[in-house]
Design a protein around this motif. Structure first.
Motif, PDB file in Angstrom:
ATOM      1  N   MET A  10       0.820  -1.213   0.000  1.00 38.27           N
ATOM      2  CA  MET A  10       0.000   0.000   0.000  1.00 38.27           C
ATOM      3  C   MET A  10       0.858   1.269   0.000  1.00 38.27           C
ATOM      4  SD  MET A  10      -3.113  -0.892  -0.254  1.00 38.27           S
ATOM      5  CE  MET A  10      -3.977   0.594   0.198  1.00 38.27           C
ATOM      6  N   PRO A  11       1.534   1.553  -1.091  1.00 34.70           N
ATOM      7  CA  PRO A  11       2.387   2.751  -1.124  1.00 34.70           C
ATOM      8  C   PRO A  11       1.557   4.022  -0.976  1.00 34.70           C
ATOM      9  CG  PRO A  11       2.074   1.864  -3.330  1.00 34.70           C
ATOM     10  CD  PRO A  11       1.481   0.855  -2.388  1.00 34.70           C
ATOM     11  N   SER A  12       2.101   4.984  -0.267  1.00 35.98           N
ATOM     12  CA  SER A  12       1.397   6.251  -0.079  1.00 35.98           C
ATOM     13  C   SER A  12       1.708   7.252  -1.189  1.00 35.98           C
ATOM     14  CB  SER A  12       1.767   6.870   1.272  1.00 35.98           C
ATOM     15  OG  SER A  12       3.170   7.088   1.346  1.00 35.98           O
ATOM     16  N   ILE A  13       2.860   7.073  -1.827  1.00 37.00           N
ATOM     17  CA  ILE A  13       3.284   7.972  -2.901  1.00 37.00           C
ATOM     18  C   ILE A  13       3.605   7.148  -4.145  1.00 37.00           C
ATOM     19  CG2 ILE A  13       5.000   9.667  -3.664  1.00 37.00           C
ATOM     20  CD1 ILE A  13       3.271  10.768  -1.503  1.00 37.00           C
ATOM     21  N   LEU A  14       3.115   7.610  -5.290  1.00 41.37           N
ATOM     22  CA  LEU A  14       3.431   7.004  -6.584  1.00 41.37           C
ATOM     23  C   LEU A  14       4.189   8.026  -7.423  1.00 41.37           C
ATOM     24  CD1 LEU A  14      -0.011   5.304  -7.349  1.00 41.37           C
ATOM     25  CD2 LEU A  14       2.050   4.198  -6.455  1.00 41.37           C
ATOM     26  N   THR A  15       4.894   7.519  -8.427  1.00 37.98           N
ATOM     27  CA  THR A  15       5.669   8.392  -9.304  1.00 37.98           C
ATOM     28  C   THR A  15       5.226   8.203 -10.740  1.00 37.98           C
ATOM     29  OG1 THR A  15       7.595   8.254  -7.842  1.00 37.98           O
ATOM     30  CG2 THR A  15       7.979   9.009 -10.091  1.00 37.98           C
ATOM     31  N   LEU A  84       1.664  18.811 -17.079  1.00 38.87           N
ATOM     32  CA  LEU A  84       2.633  19.882 -17.323  1.00 38.87           C
ATOM     33  C   LEU A  84       3.598  20.021 -16.149  1.00 38.87           C
ATOM     34  CD1 LEU A  84       0.402  22.644 -18.972  1.00 38.87           C
ATOM     35  CD2 LEU A  84       1.927  21.005 -20.085  1.00 38.87           C
ATOM     36  N   GLY A  85       3.109  19.733 -14.932  1.00 43.83           N
ATOM     37  CA  GLY A  85       4.007  19.723 -13.780  1.00 43.83           C
ATOM     38  C   GLY A  85       5.097  18.675 -13.929  1.00 43.83           C
ATOM     39  N   ILE A  86       4.751  17.529 -14.513  1.00 47.90           N
ATOM     40  CA  ILE A  86       5.752  16.481 -14.767  1.00 47.90           C
ATOM     41  C   ILE A  86       6.706  16.919 -15.875  1.00 47.90           C
ATOM     42  CG2 ILE A  86       6.078  14.092 -15.518  1.00 47.90           C
ATOM     43  CD1 ILE A  86       3.247  13.523 -14.415  1.00 47.90           C
ATOM     44  N   PHE A  87       6.157  17.428 -16.960  1.00 43.70           N
ATOM     45  CA  PHE A  87       6.968  17.791 -18.125  1.00 43.70           C
ATOM     46  C   PHE A  87       7.915  18.949 -17.847  1.00 43.70           C
ATOM     47  CE2 PHE A  87       3.555  16.168 -21.346  1.00 43.70           C
ATOM     48  CZ  PHE A  87       3.816  14.880 -20.932  1.00 43.70           C
ATOM     49  N   TRP A  88       7.420  19.974 -17.145  1.00 42.72           N
ATOM     50  CA  TRP A  88       8.176  21.226 -17.020  1.00 42.72           C
ATOM     51  C   TRP A  88       8.897  21.381 -15.687  1.00 42.72           C
ATOM     52  CZ3 TRP A  88       3.857  24.914 -19.253  1.00 42.72           C
ATOM     53  CH2 TRP A  88       3.786  24.716 -20.638  1.00 42.72           C
ATOM     54  N   PHE A  89       8.323  20.847 -14.622  1.00 43.23           N
ATOM     55  CA  PHE A  89       8.885  21.108 -13.291  1.00 43.23           C
ATOM     56  C   PHE A  89       9.294  19.835 -12.550  1.00 43.23           C
ATOM     57  CE2 PHE A  89       5.590  24.343 -14.249  1.00 43.23           C
ATOM     58  CZ  PHE A  89       6.426  25.434 -14.420  1.00 43.23           C
ATOM     59  N   HIS A  90       9.197  18.690 -13.246  1.00 41.04           N
ATOM     60  CA  HIS A  90       9.601  17.392 -12.671  1.00 41.04           C
ATOM     61  C   HIS A  90       8.848  17.078 -11.379  1.00 41.04           C
ATOM     62  CE1 HIS A  90      12.774  17.507 -15.665  1.00 41.04           C
ATOM     63  NE2 HIS A  90      13.178  18.665 -15.176  1.00 41.04           N
ATOM     64  N   LEU A  91       7.598  17.489 -11.305  1.00 41.33           N
ATOM     65  CA  LEU A  91       6.748  17.190 -10.154  1.00 41.33           C
ATOM     66  C   LEU A  91       6.026  15.876 -10.425  1.00 41.33           C
ATOM     67  CD1 LEU A  91       5.289  20.778  -9.581  1.00 41.33           C
ATOM     68  CD2 LEU A  91       7.222  19.698  -8.412  1.00 41.33           C
ATOM     69  N   GLU A  93       5.690  13.117  -8.409  1.00 44.29           N
ATOM     70  CA  GLU A  93       5.079  12.368  -7.318  1.00 44.29           C
ATOM     71  C   GLU A  93       3.598  12.728  -7.161  1.00 44.29           C
ATOM     72  OE1 GLU A  93       7.299  12.964  -3.759  1.00 44.29           O
ATOM     73  OE2 GLU A  93       8.878  11.560  -4.344  1.00 44.29           O
ATOM     74  N   ILE A  94       2.826  11.710  -6.797  1.00 38.64           N
ATOM     75  CA  ILE A  94       1.401  11.917  -6.566  1.00 38.64           C
ATOM     76  C   ILE A  94       0.961  10.965  -5.461  1.00 38.64           C
ATOM     77  CG2 ILE A  94       0.766  10.256  -8.383  1.00 38.64           C
ATOM     78  CD1 ILE A  94      -1.734  11.979  -8.905  1.00 38.64           C
ATOM     79  N   HIS A  95       0.137  11.434  -4.547  1.00 38.37           N
ATOM     80  CA  HIS A  95      -0.370  10.583  -3.479  1.00 38.37           C
ATOM     81  C   HIS A  95      -1.268   9.491  -4.058  1.00 38.37           C
ATOM     82  CE1 HIS A  95       1.100  12.740   0.077  1.00 38.37           C
ATOM     83  NE2 HIS A  95       0.924  13.846  -0.628  1.00 38.37           N
ATOM     84  N   PHE A  96      -1.249   8.335  -3.438  1.00 41.93           N
ATOM     85  CA  PHE A  96      -2.010   7.196  -3.931  1.00 41.93           C
ATOM     86  C   PHE A  96      -3.499   7.535  -4.041  1.00 41.93           C
ATOM     87  CE2 PHE A  96      -4.234   3.131  -3.473  1.00 41.93           C
ATOM     88  CZ  PHE A  96      -3.588   2.368  -4.431  1.00 41.93           C
ATOM     89  N   GLU A  97      -4.045   8.177  -3.013  1.00 41.82           N
ATOM     90  CA  GLU A  97      -5.467   8.542  -3.035  1.00 41.82           C
ATOM     91  C   GLU A  97      -5.756   9.569  -4.134  1.00 41.82           C
ATOM     92  OE1 GLU A  97      -3.632   8.325  -0.353  1.00 41.82           O
ATOM     93  OE2 GLU A  97      -4.569   6.604   0.654  1.00 41.82           O
ATOM     94  N   ALA A  98      -4.829  10.513  -4.329  1.00 38.34           N
ATOM     95  CA  ALA A  98      -5.004  11.498  -5.395  1.00 38.34           C
ATOM     96  C   ALA A  98      -4.956  10.825  -6.762  1.00 38.34           C
ATOM     97  CB  ALA A  98      -3.923  12.574  -5.299  1.00 38.34           C
ATOM     98  N   CYS A  99      -4.115   9.807  -6.889  1.00 39.95           N
ATOM     99  CA  CYS A  99      -4.026   9.058  -8.141  1.00 39.95           C
ATOM    100  C   CYS A  99      -5.340   8.337  -8.423  1.00 39.95           C
ATOM    101  CB  CYS A  99      -2.864   8.064  -8.056  1.00 39.95           C
ATOM    102  SG  CYS A  99      -2.515   7.192  -9.601  1.00 39.95           S
ATOM    103  N   LEU A 100      -5.903   7.712  -7.401  1.00 35.94           N
ATOM    104  CA  LEU A 100      -7.189   7.032  -7.569  1.00 35.94           C
ATOM    105  C   LEU A 100      -8.288   8.026  -7.931  1.00 35.94           C
ATOM    106  CD1 LEU A 100      -7.228   4.458  -4.619  1.00 35.94           C
ATOM    107  CD2 LEU A 100      -6.695   4.041  -7.026  1.00 35.94           C
ATOM    108  N   LEU A 101      -8.262   9.197  -7.291  1.00 35.68           N
ATOM    109  CA  LEU A 101      -9.264  10.220  -7.605  1.00 35.68           C
ATOM    110  C   LEU A 101      -9.134  10.691  -9.053  1.00 35.68           C
ATOM    111  CD1 LEU A 101     -11.500  12.167  -6.755  1.00 35.68           C
ATOM    112  CD2 LEU A 101      -9.718  13.747  -5.953  1.00 35.68           C
TER     113      LEU A 101
END
Length: 316
Positions: A10-15, A84-91, A93-101
């Protein structure tokens, strides 16, 4: 937290990787994606404002168009800011619950858009094949019921995929998703457990929604064409056909991209991964980008109203 077999419980953070294989040029890919998003938001917002402000456009055809525009804005907004956060600012990471949402919102809005396209096809079918009964059938009450039904159908059918991922898949091989957004199959493939039920559920939802809608949309337009070609006057045939051109263009671009992306993703094992990801991204971004352009060009009432507003602003 690592377990004994090296899996992650159950990871809390995904990439999110973004576009695998194109990481070095993702910053440039983000530019046309951003332009498409801006045009989509502005174009659909203009259509929404036009329909709201013009009383003559408070008809079923334009109300469904407003629903489509609102869905397009929501759908593209679900994925592009994070992308765009991934492409431009290398952001990445995303929380597991946010990913599901995000996954639930994306697939729900896709289902809503498909339902709206079906409603638009049925509206055109009644307007052309039974014009005297159109106003009676498509009452304000029915429009409200259709909107609620489309939304509930999407939420109810998509929710089981979310529940299965949340409560059935506990152990993951990795927390790195080889995608630019939280797509259902990309997330399921990370799990250690048997994912056949999750995959079958995803396929069932896709075919239940898209398959059902495309069958009835196709039948509606076939009957429309039969009726149009039986009209005695050429002018009447052209007028009836012109009212459907924009709908047909939007219908084709949505479903052709959907099925091309779907079959490429599942049966194109020899195709590079970045092609799959790009097609998935375009499937979500192109319809919201093109829909307001198509309707702005092909729908005379909307085009004339927008031009009138622009000229009045210029004159003042």
């Amino acid at each position: 937290m690592l377990t004994n077999n090296g899996s992650i419980f159950m990871p809390s953070i995904l990439t999110l990787v973004g576009i695998p294989g194109l990481e070095s040029v993702q910053c440039w890919i983000g530019i046309p994606f951003c332009v498409m998003y801006i045009i989509a938001v502005i174009g659909n917002s203009v259509i929404l404002a036009t329909i709201k402000s013009e009383n003559s456009l408070h008809k079923p055809m334009y109300i469904f168009l407003a629903m489509l525009g609102a869905t397009d804005i929501a759908l593209s907004t679900c994925i592009l800011p994070k992308m765009l956060g991934i492409f431009w600012f290398h952001l990445s990471e995303i929380h597991f619950e946010a990913c599901l949402l995000q996954m639930w919102l994306i697939h729900s809005f896709q289902a809503i858009e498909s339902g709206v396209l079906l409603a638009m096809a049925l509206d055109r079918y009644v307007a052309i094949c039974a014009p005297l009964r159109h106003t009676t059938i498509f009452s304000q009450q029915l429009l409200t019921q259709i909107a609620i039904g489309i939304t509930l159908r999407a939420a109810i059918l998509v929710t089981p995929t979310l529940v299965l991922v949340k409560y059935r898949l506990k152990h993951y091989r990795t927390t790195v998703i080889s995608h630019s957004y939280c797509e259902h199959m990309a997330l399921v493939k990370l799990a250690v457990e048997d994912t056949r039920i999750n995959k079958i559920c995803g396929l069932f939802v896709a075919f239940t929604i898209l398959g059902f809608d495309i069958i009835f949309i196709t039948l509606s337009y076939v009957q429309i064409f039969i009726t149009v070609f039986q009209l005695p006057q050429k002018e009447a045939r052209l007028k009836a056909f012109n009212t459907c051109i924009a709908h047909i263009c939007v219908f084709l671009q949505f479903y052709l991209l959907a099925f091309f992306s779907f079959f490429t993703h599942r049966f194109g094992s020899h195709i590079p991964p970045y092609v799959h990801i790009l097609l998935s991204n375009l499937y979500l971004l192109v319809p919201p980008f093109l829909n307001p352009i198509v309707y702005g060009v092909k729908t005379k009432q909307i085009r004339d109203h927008v031009l009138k507003v622009l000229f009045s602003i210029k004159a003042s």
